[in-house]
Write a protein that holds these residues in place. Structure first.
Motif, mmCIF file in Angstrom:
data_model
loop_
_atom_site.group_PDB
_atom_site.id
_atom_site.type_symbol
_atom_site.label_atom_id
_atom_site.label_comp_id
_atom_site.label_asym_id
_atom_site.label_seq_id
_atom_site.Cartn_x
_atom_site.Cartn_y
_atom_site.Cartn_z
ATOM 1 N N ALA A 1 0.850 -1.200 0.000
ATOM 2 C CA ALA A 1 0.000 0.000 0.000
ATOM 3 C C ALA A 1 0.882 1.246 0.000
ATOM 4 C CB ALA A 1 -0.933 -0.009 1.206
ATOM 5 N N GLU B 1 9.500 3.900 7.486
ATOM 6 C CA GLU B 1 9.222 2.471 7.687
ATOM 7 C C GLU B 1 9.921 1.974 8.953
ATOM 8 O OE1 GLU B 1 7.402 -0.240 6.394
ATOM 9 O OE2 GLU B 1 8.462 -1.250 8.032
ATOM 10 N N ARG C 1 10.601 -1.191 9.753
ATOM 11 C CA ARG C 1 11.513 -2.329 9.529
ATOM 12 C C ARG C 1 12.762 -1.887 8.765
ATOM 13 N NH1 ARG C 1 7.972 -6.853 10.143
ATOM 14 N NH2 ARG C 1 5.830 -6.315 9.628
ATOM 15 N N ARG D 1 4.107 -7.226 5.045
ATOM 16 C CA ARG D 1 3.700 -8.620 5.241
ATOM 17 C C ARG D 1 3.961 -9.492 4.012
ATOM 18 N NH1 ARG D 1 -2.104 -7.273 7.587
ATOM 19 N NH2 ARG D 1 -1.521 -5.226 6.789
ATOM 20 N N THR D 2 4.678 -8.953 3.038
ATOM 21 C CA THR D 2 5.046 -9.734 1.851
ATOM 22 C C THR D 2 6.547 -9.572 1.614
ATOM 23 O OG1 THR D 2 2.886 -9.200 0.906
ATOM 24 C CG2 THR D 2 4.520 -10.071 -0.603
ATOM 25 N N THR E 1 2.214 -14.358 -1.156
ATOM 26 C CA THR E 1 2.941 -15.168 -2.130
ATOM 27 C C THR E 1 2.271 -15.202 -3.498
ATOM 28 O OG1 THR E 1 3.599 -16.617 -0.319
ATOM 29 C CG2 THR E 1 3.843 -17.510 -2.547
ATOM 30 N N TYR E 2 1.006 -15.670 -3.501
ATOM 31 C CA TYR E 2 0.369 -16.045 -4.769
ATOM 32 C C TYR E 2 -0.232 -14.847 -5.473
ATOM 33 C CZ TYR E 2 1.275 -20.615 -3.035
ATOM 34 O OH TYR E 2 1.930 -21.706 -2.563
ATOM 35 N N VAL F 1 7.063 5.148 13.480
ATOM 36 C CA VAL F 1 6.301 6.364 13.766
ATOM 37 C C VAL F 1 5.519 6.108 15.051
ATOM 38 C CG1 VAL F 1 4.280 7.661 12.960
ATOM 39 C CG2 VAL F 1 6.172 7.148 11.383
ATOM 40 N N GLY G 1 -4.294 -2.964 2.836
ATOM 41 C CA GLY G 1 -4.966 -4.155 2.324
ATOM 42 C C GLY G 1 -6.009 -4.666 3.311
ATOM 43 N N ILE H 1 -2.436 -8.796 -1.623
ATOM 44 C CA ILE H 1 -1.492 -7.835 -2.203
ATOM 45 C C ILE H 1 -2.266 -6.853 -3.075
ATOM 46 C CG2 ILE H 1 0.437 -7.654 -3.827
ATOM 47 C CD1 ILE H 1 1.185 -10.566 -2.797
HETATM 48 C C1 LIG Z 1 1.370 -15.441 5.895
HETATM 49 C C2 LIG Z 1 0.688 -14.570 4.877
HETATM 50 C C3 LIG Z 1 0.330 -15.111 3.648
HETATM 51 C C4 LIG Z 1 -0.295 -14.306 2.686
HETATM 52 N N1 LIG Z 1 -0.561 -14.834 1.443
HETATM 53 C C5 LIG Z 1 -0.999 -14.007 0.451
HETATM 54 C C6 LIG Z 1 -1.053 -14.456 -0.891
HETATM 55 O O1 LIG Z 1 -0.675 -15.595 -1.191
HETATM 56 N N2 LIG Z 1 -1.500 -13.587 -1.842
HETATM 57 C C7 LIG Z 1 -1.874 -12.313 -1.530
HETATM 58 O O2 LIG Z 1 -2.273 -11.557 -2.434
HETATM 59 N N3 LIG Z 1 -1.794 -11.848 -0.265
HETATM 60 C C8 LIG Z 1 -1.350 -12.656 0.721
HETATM 61 N N4 LIG Z 1 -1.194 -12.181 1.996
HETATM 62 C C9 LIG Z 1 -1.693 -10.828 2.311
HETATM 63 C C10 LIG Z 1 -0.747 -9.712 1.886
HETATM 64 O O3 LIG Z 1 0.551 -10.076 2.245
HETATM 65 C C11 LIG Z 1 -1.163 -8.425 2.611
HETATM 66 O O4 LIG Z 1 -2.531 -8.169 2.426
HETATM 67 C C12 LIG Z 1 -0.388 -7.219 2.092
HETATM 68 O O5 LIG Z 1 0.985 -7.471 2.065
HETATM 69 C C13 LIG Z 1 -0.679 -6.023 3.001
HETATM 70 O O6 LIG Z 1 0.005 -4.892 2.527
HETATM 71 P P1 LIG Z 1 -0.133 -3.504 3.290
HETATM 72 O O7 LIG Z 1 0.780 -2.559 2.622
HETATM 73 O O8 LIG Z 1 -1.558 -3.153 3.427
HETATM 74 O O9 LIG Z 1 0.375 -3.816 4.778
HETATM 75 P P2 LIG Z 1 1.843 -4.257 5.252
HETATM 76 O O10 LIG Z 1 2.475 -5.095 4.226
HETATM 77 O O11 LIG Z 1 1.729 -4.804 6.611
HETATM 78 O O12 LIG Z 1 2.637 -2.873 5.264
HETATM 79 C C14 LIG Z 1 2.540 -1.978 6.341
HETATM 80 C C15 LIG Z 1 3.934 -1.462 6.668
HETATM 81 O O13 LIG Z 1 3.833 -0.552 7.766
HETATM 82 C C16 LIG Z 1 4.966 -0.738 8.578
HETATM 83 N N5 LIG Z 1 4.701 -0.200 9.914
HETATM 84 C C17 LIG Z 1 3.915 -0.732 10.871
HETATM 85 N N6 LIG Z 1 3.908 0.059 11.962
HETATM 86 C C18 LIG Z 1 4.707 1.120 11.676
HETATM 87 C C19 LIG Z 1 5.086 2.271 12.384
HETATM 88 N N7 LIG Z 1 4.654 2.529 13.641
HETATM 89 N N8 LIG Z 1 5.922 3.157 11.789
HETATM 90 C C20 LIG Z 1 6.373 2.946 10.509
HETATM 91 N N9 LIG Z 1 6.042 1.855 9.796
HETATM 92 C C21 LIG Z 1 5.215 0.961 10.369
HETATM 93 C C22 LIG Z 1 5.160 -2.239 8.594
HETATM 94 O O14 LIG Z 1 6.464 -2.607 8.998
HETATM 95 C C23 LIG Z 1 4.874 -2.579 7.128
HETATM 96 O O15 LIG Z 1 6.054 -2.553 6.356
HETATM 97 C C24 LIG Z 1 -0.572 -12.949 2.977
HETATM 98 C C25 LIG Z 1 -0.192 -12.399 4.209
HETATM 99 C C26 LIG Z 1 0.439 -13.200 5.149
HETATM 100 C C27 LIG Z 1 0.875 -12.581 6.456
#
Ligand SMILES: Cc1cc2nc3c(=O)[nH]c(=O)nc-3n(C[C@H](O)[C@H](O)[C@H](O)COP(=O)(O)OP(=O)(O)OC[C@H]3O[C@@H](n4cnc5c(N)ncnc54)[C@H](O)[C@@H]3O)c2cc1C
Length: 506
Positions: free
Chosen positions: A50, A69, A71, A77-78, A95-96, A285, A465, A475
């Motif tokens: 996102a 960020e 991390r 989470r990917t 993954t997928y 943050v 997400g 994703i």
């Molecule tokens: C085990 C697992 C399997 C999955 N399998 C699939 C799949 O096969 N296919 C698929 O499409 N989706 C899958 N997903 C879902 C997908 O990974 C997530 O929906 C997607 O990655 C979420 O993206 P995001 O950017 O919304 O959140 P995130 O990826 O969580 O990004 C948020 C970011 O914010 C950062 N953050 C958090 N707190 C703070 C803070 N206080 N200050 C600064 N930064 C911070 C975090 O470190 C992170 O990098 C899976 C997820 C998991 C956990």
């Protein structure tokens, strides 16, 4: 390639080790900021899909953007790690991918990666069958086709609450609550129900094996307990499978990226960097303060190191289950705060096991109850070992994989005889920047909170997400949210430029 501190690996010889994996998601230098830029046009908090999408779209529109960020890497989470001993790419979270993910497909095409796919399952190895081992039925091996038929029959009955394979109740999964085909109240009534309610309603129509497999699949899909998992979320997912469980495996567990997810995420980051993106990793943050009285630098973002950055707009992508750790000023609305306090219920387990011999690369099976309730073969390593991916539901009360490796090994070996040489995993439930897997909601959560979670809060937009319109918890949903919030921010920045007689920027 740089190494991340995220993730765990275990071998009998070395025990459990945290981090140290090669990962293309690690960015060097970890920080790139310059003086005199503030206020930024936009600060993006979080570098998951996102955040990356929002940051890229804003930077390529010539906006000044700072990405913060917590991390040491992008991807949230990917992310993908590379085994030092076998060069194998382990996907630790998301993954997928599938061409049904519209936002993902557009991104893959943008970076010319749409053909760069590999198939997860290989047939033809010695153990080319499915092991079914659920409560109330004797353990047996069956063909993959038989297992798919059995699972499909149970799942189809489960989601068919309208006699039309849920086409009537969820005709348009991109707008589930308000669409032209079904009144919102009807959807809200269904949204009150849990997966357990529905299983109890249909279980007299199912065999013991079907009840066992269905309960296990639901537990794995939701990452929660049957009683706290929303039935609606399963209906939405089925609608996204184009209302056909024939597409289950093809859409959800078949296609992976050949170079791994982190290589994909890196393409997005690198394009943003080329257009002047600034960033700081290892920078959590802690608070976001919106001060509407100010004309310049109206939002202030404070980090755990007490640095303060300012911007006209902020896009916050912090996951649902940890949003409560951030102090917002002014405070969030009472409804959003309630949603944030409740969070989602997905506390799934995902663990990779590398096991002796290549026979299990074609194997698949379920064992329930079990800490790891499903395993499937997903390739052969360069050393000729089978790679098995194991999934479990919410097992937080029963084990902590990084502390109890013997339980992990026993759980794999209980599914099918195998000799586990190594495990690789990320524990998303003990991760302070996630506190859970991809969002799965409890009954009534969508009706009560989805609209509010998607709303802005003054000059702060929320993208995740976890509350996407369509492919929530994927994703694609993350990319959708990043894109939509970037569009909103760009429109407002454009209006501000016009009001201040600044030239059009693009
Ligand atoms: C085990 C697992 C399997 C999955 N399998 C699939 C799949 O096969 N296919 C698929 O499409 N989706 C899958 N997903 C879902 C997908 O990974 C997530 O929906 C997607 O990655 C979420 O993206 P995001 O950017 O919304 O959140 P995130 O990826 O969580 O990004 C948020 C970011 O914010 C950062 N953050 C958090 N707190 C703070 C803070 N206080 N200050 C600064 N930064 C911070 C975090 O470190 C992170 O990098 C899976 C997820 C998991 C956990």
């Amino acid at each position: 390639m740089y190494r991340t501190t995220d993730g765990y690996t275990w071998t009998k010889a070395q025990g459990t080790k945290k981090g140290g994996f090669r990962c293309r998601g690690v960015i060097e230098p970890a920080s790139k900021t310059s003086d005199g830029i503030e206020p930024y046009d936009v600060i993006v908090v979080g570098a998951g899909y996102a955040g990356l999408r929002a940051a890229r779209d804003l930077a390529t529109s010539n906006r000044s953007v700072l990405l913060l960020e917590a991390r040491d890497r992008i991807g949230g989470r990917t992310y993908t790690v590379e085994g030092d001993d076998d060069g194998f790419l382990y996907e630790m979270g998301g993954t997928y991918v599938t061409h049904h993910f519209g936002y993902v497909l557009a991104e893959l095409q943008r970076y010319k990666m749409e053909r760069d796919l590999i198939v997860s399952h290989e047939s033809g190895h010695a153990n080319d069958y499915y092991t079914l081992n659920v409560e109330g039925a004797p353990r047996r091996n069956l063909s993959h086709e038989e297992a798919a038929k059995l699972t499909t029959r149970a799942w189809d009955l489960f989601v068919d609450i309208d006699g039309a394979g849920c086409r009537k109740v969820c005709p348009l999964p991109q707008s589930q609550l308000d669409n032209i085909m079904i009144p919102r109240e009807e959807v809200e009534a269904i949204d009150k129900r849990s997966c357990l309610d529905r299983i109890n309603e249909i279980k007299h129509l199912l065999t013991a094996e079907e009840v066992g497999v269905l309960s296990t699949v639901i537990m794995l899909v939701t990452g929660g307990k049957l009683e706290n998992s929303s039935l609606w979320e399963c209906i939405r997912s089925h609608a996204l499978l184009t209302h056909s469980s024939d597409n289950f495996a093809e859409l959800w567990t078949t296609y992976k990226l050949r170079e791994g997810q982190s290589a994909f995420a890196r393409r997005i980051f690198e394009e943003a960097a080329e257009f002047g993106l600034e960033w700081a990793f290892n920078t959590p943050v802690v608070s976001i303060r919106d001060d509407p009285g100010k004309t310049r630098g109206r939002v202030q973002v404070t980090t755990a190191n007490n640095e303060v950055f300012s911007a006209h707009r902020v896009i916050c992508t912090i996951p649902l289950n940890i949003l409560k750790t951030i102090e917002f000023n002014p405070p969030l609305s009472a409804v959003r705060q309630e949603a944030v306090d409740l969070g989602h219920i997905n506390f799934m387990t995902k663990i990779h096991a590398v096991v002796e011999g290549d026979g299990l690369a074609s194997w698949n099976g379920v064992r329930s109850p079990g800490y790891i309730a499903q395993g499937y073969g997903d390739g052969v390593t360069s050393k000729g070992f089978s790679h098995i991916v194991g999934f479990g539901g919410d097992e937080r009360e029963n084990f902590t994989p990084e502390k109890e490796p013997e339980k992990v090994v026993a759980a794999f070996e209980a599914m099918h005889p195998m000799k586990v040489e190594k495990t690789v995993f990320h524990n998303w439930c003990t991760d302070p920047w996630a506190n859970g897997g991809p969002a799965w909601w409890a009954p009534e959560y969508m009706s009560k909170y989805q609209d509010e979670l998607q709303k802005r809060h003054g000059a702060i937009f929320f993208a995740s997400g976890d509350w996407a319109h369509t492919w929530r918890a994927s994703i694609d949903g993350a990319l959708e949210q990043g894109s939509l919030c970037a569009i909103d921010a760009l429109r407002e920045l454009h209006q501000m430029d016009k009001a201040n007689n600044r030239p059009y920027r693009l």
